[in-house]
Write a protein that holds these residues in place. Sequence first.
Motif, PDB file in Angstrom:
ATOM      1  N   TRP A   1     -14.661   8.000 -19.898  1.00  0.00           N
ATOM      2  CA  TRP A   1     -14.545   7.142 -18.726  1.00  0.00           C
ATOM      3  C   TRP A   1     -13.166   7.299 -18.078  1.00  0.00           C
ATOM      4  O   TRP A   1     -13.050   7.414 -16.864  1.00  0.00           O
ATOM      5  CB  TRP A   1     -14.783   5.677 -19.086  1.00  0.00           C
ATOM      6  CG  TRP A   1     -14.452   4.795 -17.928  1.00  0.00           C
ATOM      7  CD1 TRP A   1     -13.322   4.051 -17.747  1.00  0.00           C
ATOM      8  CD2 TRP A   1     -15.218   4.637 -16.740  1.00  0.00           C
ATOM      9  NE1 TRP A   1     -13.349   3.432 -16.529  1.00  0.00           N
ATOM     10  CE2 TRP A   1     -14.510   3.785 -15.887  1.00  0.00           C
ATOM     11  CE3 TRP A   1     -16.444   5.143 -16.314  1.00  0.00           C
ATOM     12  CZ2 TRP A   1     -14.975   3.409 -14.640  1.00  0.00           C
ATOM     13  CZ3 TRP A   1     -16.921   4.774 -15.073  1.00  0.00           C
ATOM     14  CH2 TRP A   1     -16.195   3.921 -14.250  1.00  0.00           C
ATOM     15  N   ASN A   2     -12.116   7.283 -18.890  1.00  0.00           N
ATOM     16  CA  ASN A   2     -10.764   7.388 -18.361  1.00  0.00           C
ATOM     17  C   ASN A   2     -10.546   8.711 -17.628  1.00  0.00           C
ATOM     18  O   ASN A   2      -9.880   8.750 -16.593  1.00  0.00           O
ATOM     19  CB  ASN A   2      -9.730   7.202 -19.469  1.00  0.00           C
ATOM     20  CG  ASN A   2      -9.674   5.765 -19.952  1.00  0.00           C
ATOM     21  OD1 ASN A   2     -10.002   4.835 -19.219  1.00  0.00           O
ATOM     22  ND2 ASN A   2      -9.270   5.574 -21.195  1.00  0.00           N
TER      23      ASN A   2
ATOM     24  N   GLU B   1     -14.790   5.267 -23.721  1.00  0.00           N
ATOM     25  CA  GLU B   1     -13.565   5.049 -22.933  1.00  0.00           C
ATOM     26  C   GLU B   1     -12.811   6.337 -22.616  1.00  0.00           C
ATOM     27  O   GLU B   1     -12.289   6.474 -21.519  1.00  0.00           O
ATOM     28  CB  GLU B   1     -12.633   4.057 -23.630  1.00  0.00           C
ATOM     29  CG  GLU B   1     -13.054   2.619 -23.490  1.00  0.00           C
ATOM     30  CD  GLU B   1     -13.061   2.092 -22.057  1.00  0.00           C
ATOM     31  OE1 GLU B   1     -12.211   2.500 -21.238  1.00  0.00           O
ATOM     32  OE2 GLU B   1     -13.915   1.243 -21.761  1.00  0.00           O
TER      33      GLU B   1
ATOM     34  N   ALA C   1     -12.320   8.247 -14.305  1.00  0.00           N
ATOM     35  CA  ALA C   1     -11.561   7.326 -13.449  1.00  0.00           C
ATOM     36  C   ALA C   1     -10.301   7.995 -12.910  1.00  0.00           C
ATOM     37  O   ALA C   1      -9.932   7.786 -11.746  1.00  0.00           O
ATOM     38  CB  ALA C   1     -11.216   6.049 -14.226  1.00  0.00           C
TER      39      ALA C   1
ATOM     40  N   HIS D   1     -17.233   0.482 -14.098  1.00  0.00           N
ATOM     41  CA  HIS D   1     -17.055   0.273 -15.537  1.00  0.00           C
ATOM     42  C   HIS D   1     -17.983  -0.844 -16.012  1.00  0.00           C
ATOM     43  O   HIS D   1     -18.664  -0.709 -17.033  1.00  0.00           O
ATOM     44  CB  HIS D   1     -15.596  -0.070 -15.832  1.00  0.00           C
ATOM     45  CG  HIS D   1     -15.247  -0.052 -17.279  1.00  0.00           C
ATOM     46  ND1 HIS D   1     -15.506  -1.117 -18.115  1.00  0.00           N
ATOM     47  CD2 HIS D   1     -14.677   0.913 -18.040  1.00  0.00           C
ATOM     48  CE1 HIS D   1     -15.094  -0.827 -19.336  1.00  0.00           C
ATOM     49  NE2 HIS D   1     -14.585   0.409 -19.321  1.00  0.00           N
TER      50      HIS D   1
ATOM     51  N   ILE E   1     -19.811   0.497 -19.830  1.00  0.00           N
ATOM     52  CA  ILE E   1     -19.066   1.488 -20.603  1.00  0.00           C
ATOM     53  C   ILE E   1     -18.663   0.870 -21.944  1.00  0.00           C
ATOM     54  O   ILE E   1     -18.112  -0.237 -21.984  1.00  0.00           O
ATOM     55  CB  ILE E   1     -17.824   1.970 -19.827  1.00  0.00           C
ATOM     56  CG1 ILE E   1     -18.217   2.585 -18.486  1.00  0.00           C
ATOM     57  CG2 ILE E   1     -16.988   2.936 -20.658  1.00  0.00           C
ATOM     58  CD1 ILE E   1     -19.130   3.789 -18.567  1.00  0.00           C
TER      59      ILE E   1
END
Length: 170
Positions: free
Chosen positions: A65-66, A62, A69, A52, A57
């Motif tokens: 990204w989430n 987000e 992840a 991150h 990021i």
Amino acid sequence: MKKALVMLASAIAMSGAFAQTPAPAAAPASASAPAAKAGHERNVEDRIAYLHTQLKITSAQESQWNAFADVMRNNGQTMGQLFQQRKASGNLSAIDDMKQYADITQAHADGMKKLVDAFDPLYSSFSPEQKKLADVTFHQPGGVAGGGRAQHHGKRAGKAAPASDADVKP
């Protein structure tokens, strides 16, 4: 010995895909499964946090990204469970050992496919600078594997590589 190295490389590959940080020291043999699981989860979370920051990021990225992840977490959990099952299996016949390893290998391949699918929209949202950072981060020795890709003759490269094959404990 060779089998142990392959197993170790597979475990590292899925426990923290894409990161360059070294894996934490192994838990003592007397450690309970929950304690080992906590360390494994912490390692995955450390790698997620590293990426991150490394990839810079933005708040607009987000949601992508989430999703990425979460796939890393799920893959790490799946591989952790498979390796725990393997460890608990004890003395297997050669064919059962091969079948179990095939299951681990298939789970690794399936997990990588999910990871690529989650990373694609994130990568597409990157600025040119972020794409360069990702390209360098993921192309370095250890890129996808996270702790060093296996190279010719079982030797490893990357920051966490042992000085020699003799330094790797079975």
